[in-house]
Each structure stands twice: as C-alpha cells, then as structure tokens.
Scaffold this active site. Sequence first.
Site, PDB file in Angstrom:
ATOM      1  N   ARG A   1      38.253 -17.029 -36.113  1.00  0.00           N
ATOM      2  CA  ARG A   1      37.121 -16.208 -36.531  1.00  0.00           C
ATOM      3  C   ARG A   1      36.102 -17.129 -37.197  1.00  0.00           C
ATOM      4  NH1 ARG A   1      37.027 -11.824 -33.464  1.00  0.00           N
ATOM      5  NH2 ARG A   1      38.858 -10.475 -33.729  1.00  0.00           N
TER       6      ARG A   1
ATOM      7  N   ALA B   1      42.163  -5.159 -31.483  1.00  0.00           N
ATOM      8  CA  ALA B   1      40.997  -4.389 -31.898  1.00  0.00           C
ATOM      9  C   ALA B   1      39.816  -4.740 -31.006  1.00  0.00           C
ATOM     10  CB  ALA B   1      40.658  -4.685 -33.363  1.00  0.00           C
TER      11      ALA B   1
ATOM     12  N   GLU C   1      41.911  -1.881 -25.316  1.00  0.00           N
ATOM     13  CA  GLU C   1      42.095  -3.105 -26.096  1.00  0.00           C
ATOM     14  C   GLU C   1      43.556  -3.546 -26.114  1.00  0.00           C
ATOM     15  OE1 GLU C   1      39.817  -5.045 -27.211  1.00  0.00           O
ATOM     16  OE2 GLU C   1      38.192  -3.712 -26.611  1.00  0.00           O
TER      17      GLU C   1
ATOM     18  N   GLU D   1      44.322  -7.216 -24.633  1.00  0.00           N
ATOM     19  CA  GLU D   1      44.736  -8.275 -25.548  1.00  0.00           C
ATOM     20  C   GLU D   1      46.233  -8.550 -25.529  1.00  0.00           C
ATOM     21  OE1 GLU D   1      43.134  -7.678 -29.460  1.00  0.00           O
ATOM     22  OE2 GLU D   1      41.075  -7.956 -28.763  1.00  0.00           O
TER      23      GLU D   1
ATOM     24  N   GLU E   1      39.265 -15.688 -27.456  1.00  0.00           N
ATOM     25  CA  GLU E   1      40.531 -15.154 -26.963  1.00  0.00           C
ATOM     26  C   GLU E   1      41.270 -16.117 -26.038  1.00  0.00           C
ATOM     27  OE1 GLU E   1      39.593 -11.431 -25.182  1.00  0.00           O
ATOM     28  OE2 GLU E   1      39.252 -10.411 -27.086  1.00  0.00           O
TER      29      GLU E   1
END
Length: 208
Positions: A68, A80, A97, A101, A148
């Site tokens: 992040r 999320a 999601e 993910e 990701e």
Amino acid sequence: MTIRDTAEEWRITATATPFTGKKTSVRTDDVIMPDGTSARRDYQVHPGSVAVLALDDLGRVLVIRQYRHPVRHKLWEIPAGLLDVPGENPLHAAQRELFEEAHVKAGDWRVLTDVFTTPGGCDEAVRIFLARDLAEAEGERFAVSEEEADMELARVPLDELVRGVLAGELHNNCLVVGVLSLVAAQHGDGLDALRPAEAPWPARPFEA
C-alpha cells in the site's frame, strides 16, 4: 437512551472540486456551523467499498498481503474492493472481489458491520461481509496486475489475527474492524443472528 448515528446535513453555501482522480476526487465545501459562522471543509469523495471476512470450517480467516503505497507498508488485509458501478449491489461486488482476489466462493453470506473509514476527511463507506461455507471457485483465475501482482494469500486462525491486532502488528482498517466484530458476534447472539446479506445500507443505497 438509544445510541445510534443519525443522518444530517448542514447547509452548504459554496462547493468546488479542485482535484479529480481516477477513482476519487477532492471536494471543498463552505458549510454553515451551528453558531451561524461559515467554515471550509476539504474531503475526499469516494465511491464506497466492500470487504469480505471469509471464515473457513477450521476457524481460519482468508487474508491477503499486498503493498500500500500511501503508508509504505505491505499489509495483511481481507479481500476488498471499490463499488465501481453506481447503485451496484454490494453483495455482488463482494462476491466478485472474493473470486478475483482469492478464487473462492461462499455459500453463506451475512453483513458483519458497516463503517465510515475516515469520516473526518473522506466520505468512504465500507460494508464488511462475513462469508462462510467456502469452496474453490470454478473457472480460470482472475488475471492480476499492479499491487496485486505479487499478492500473497493465507488462511490464518482467528485467534492469531486478534493477537496481532491487539499487539499493534496488523493495521488494515477492514481487517481490524472485521476480526474484532466477528469475535464480538461469536460471543454475543451468534453469527446466524447477523443481518442478512441484502440488508439495507443507507450510506450507499443499492439496487436489489
């Protein structure tokens, strides 16, 4: 006395949008205060988000780890994503999601909690779902990119996540709120007493 948040909007005399980004923008409002004076408030305008606390039959929570940039950390999080489509059903977004993910589907969905992440400076609202009865999703895995691309995936015992939250080792908002809310629900009326997945969400009204 009932303790609950209530919707309210003070009068806005002027507004501007000095910055518009890819997903969010910054708005400046001149607002009339209760004493009649005017104050300027700058805040991020956000489409809203969903998050999924996926709990397997062994009491483990599905978590992901990714970089992040604003906080310069790799954080452990729960799946999320943004509500990209205005009026989108948050349950459908959460299911998407979880698939994208983690390549996982769930047979049982409940609303765990609803939060405003940073109401002093952003209007983001997040609905955190509890997903149970997990299974591997069918079809090809979703192609990932950017942050990701090197995302890690793990299933961690709930007690270990609670320990990490209270020790100051885990910081992601949705993970912290979701994990502690889950423990509170387990020790309260039980998980089956949680709100249904399609419960109304006044902060982000959606189509059925």
